[in-house]
Design an enzyme around this catalytic site. Structure first.
Site, PDB file in Angstrom:
ATOM      1  N   HIS A 101       0.845  -1.207   0.000  1.00 55.08           N
ATOM      2  CA  HIS A 101       0.000   0.000   0.000  1.00 55.08           C
ATOM      3  C   HIS A 101       0.877   1.254   0.000  1.00 55.08           C
ATOM      4  CE1 HIS A 101      -3.092  -2.656   2.273  1.00 55.08           C
ATOM      5  NE2 HIS A 101      -3.629  -2.408   1.092  1.00 55.08           N
ATOM      6  N   LYS A 145     -17.808  -6.006   8.760  1.00 56.10           N
ATOM      7  CA  LYS A 145     -16.607  -6.768   8.423  1.00 56.10           C
ATOM      8  C   LYS A 145     -15.740  -6.859   9.678  1.00 56.10           C
ATOM      9  CE  LYS A 145     -13.717  -6.790   4.268  1.00 56.10           C
ATOM     10  NZ  LYS A 145     -13.250  -5.966   3.139  1.00 56.10           N
ATOM     11  N   ARG A 183      -2.608  -6.029  -8.218  1.00 57.21           N
ATOM     12  CA  ARG A 183      -1.499  -6.966  -8.048  1.00 57.21           C
ATOM     13  C   ARG A 183      -1.538  -7.978  -9.183  1.00 57.21           C
ATOM     14  NH1 ARG A 183      -3.179  -7.953  -1.968  1.00 57.21           N
ATOM     15  NH2 ARG A 183      -5.026  -8.151  -3.193  1.00 57.21           N
ATOM     16  N   SER A 216      -2.930  -7.845   3.033  1.00 53.18           N
ATOM     17  CA  SER A 216      -3.172  -7.710   4.477  1.00 53.18           C
ATOM     18  C   SER A 216      -3.606  -9.052   5.057  1.00 53.18           C
ATOM     19  CB  SER A 216      -4.272  -6.669   4.738  1.00 53.18           C
ATOM     20  OG  SER A 216      -3.895  -5.428   4.225  1.00 53.18           O
TER      21      SER A 216
HETATM   22  O1  PNS Z   1      -8.953  -2.960   0.520  1.00 49.83           O
HETATM   23  P1  PNS Z   1     -10.299  -3.467   0.108  1.00 49.83           P
HETATM   24  O2  PNS Z   1     -10.950  -4.187   1.251  1.00 49.83           O
HETATM   25  O3  PNS Z   1     -10.222  -4.290  -1.137  1.00 49.83           O
HETATM   26  O4  PNS Z   1     -11.200  -2.180  -0.227  1.00 49.83           O
HETATM   27  C1  PNS Z   1     -12.516  -2.323  -0.660  1.00 49.83           C
HETATM   28  C2  PNS Z   1     -13.251  -0.964  -0.673  1.00 49.83           C
HETATM   29  C3  PNS Z   1     -13.167  -0.293   0.681  1.00 49.83           C
HETATM   30  C4  PNS Z   1     -12.644  -0.065  -1.700  1.00 49.83           C
HETATM   31  C5  PNS Z   1     -14.734  -1.279  -1.043  1.00 49.83           C
HETATM   32  O5  PNS Z   1     -15.209  -2.298  -0.240  1.00 49.83           O
HETATM   33  C6  PNS Z   1     -15.652  -0.072  -0.915  1.00 49.83           C
HETATM   34  O6  PNS Z   1     -15.570   0.860  -1.674  1.00 49.83           O
HETATM   35  N1  PNS Z   1     -16.538  -0.086   0.106  1.00 49.83           N
HETATM   36  C7  PNS Z   1     -17.432   1.008   0.407  1.00 49.83           C
HETATM   37  C8  PNS Z   1     -18.895   0.671   0.071  1.00 49.83           C
HETATM   38  C9  PNS Z   1     -19.182   0.917  -1.400  1.00 49.83           C
HETATM   39  O7  PNS Z   1     -19.064   2.013  -1.899  1.00 49.83           O
HETATM   40  N2  PNS Z   1     -19.595  -0.161  -2.067  1.00 49.83           N
HETATM   41  C10 PNS Z   1     -19.886  -0.150  -3.477  1.00 49.83           C
HETATM   42  C11 PNS Z   1     -18.641  -0.480  -4.303  1.00 49.83           C
HETATM   43  S1  PNS Z   1     -18.982  -0.517  -6.007  1.00 49.83           S
END
Ligand code: PNS
Length: 161
Positions: free
Chosen positions: A18, A42, A91, A129
């Site tokens: 990151h 979560k 990645r 992570s």
């Molecule tokens: O590091 P991650 O867990 O892959 O990040 C995922 C993240 C936080 C980017 C995604 O879960 C997110 O945007 N969550 C917020 C809720 C949201 O907007 N959901 C619709 C996504 S199209």
């Protein structure tokens, strides 16, 4: 016009992968907002406050970087922050399906925002992570994969449990 990007994620915890993206993003954008997802559904190892503190310490006091948390829709957070670029690290091919879907969905929700991808640095493309936590929980050495403060926090967490 200043170019503001959001770099969102769970960051549970932030890894050197990151940080590699954060560092390189500053060559492209004027400001970067690291957005930590605060999702009570979560289960996270670290609380949002712990993650915010870890990230702030790891990125240092660069005035171009803001670290904040959000719940609800990412596009709403981005709009509130005045960001028009959503930055994600890529990645392996396995990341692609999920990222492809999310990028298109976010575009539908907030057409003014562009999702941009940066390939994770070659030294870190295998780091996640989830794996870091698994290895640390089993007593493996993750010191090369996370910033020092996170390594200390992981060691403390797993020593207690
Ligand atoms: O590091 P991650 O867990 O892959 O990040 C995922 C993240 C936080 C980017 C995604 O879960 C997110 O945007 N969550 C917020 C809720 C949201 O907007 N959901 C619709 C996504 S199209």
């Amino acid at each position: 016009m200043s170019r503001v990007a959001i770099y969102p994620g769970s960051f549970d915890p932030i890894t050197r992968g990151h940080l590699n993206i954060v560092e390189r993003a500053l060559h492209v954008f004027d400001r970067l907002i690291v957005g930590v997802l605060d999702n009570s559904k979560k289960t996270a190892l670290f609380s949002v406050d712990e993650r915010l503190g870890q990230i702030r310490k790891a990125v240092g006091d660069d005035p171009r970087i803001e670290v904040d948390h959000f719940d609800g829709l990412l596009v709403d957070f981005a709009e509130r922050k005045g960001a028009t670029v959503l930055l994600r690290g890529l990645r392996a091919v396995s990341d692609f399906d999920y990222e492809f879907q999310m990028a298109h969905m976010n575009k539908k929700l907030f057409p003014e925002m562009e999702t941009m991808f940066m390939m994770t640095g070659e030294d870190f493309f295998y780091v996640s992570s989830r794996l870091v936590k698994e290895i640390a929980a089993l007593g493996g050495d993750v010191s090369a994969l996370v910033p020092e403060n996170v390594f200390t926090a992981l060691t403390g967490k797993y020593k207690r449990s």
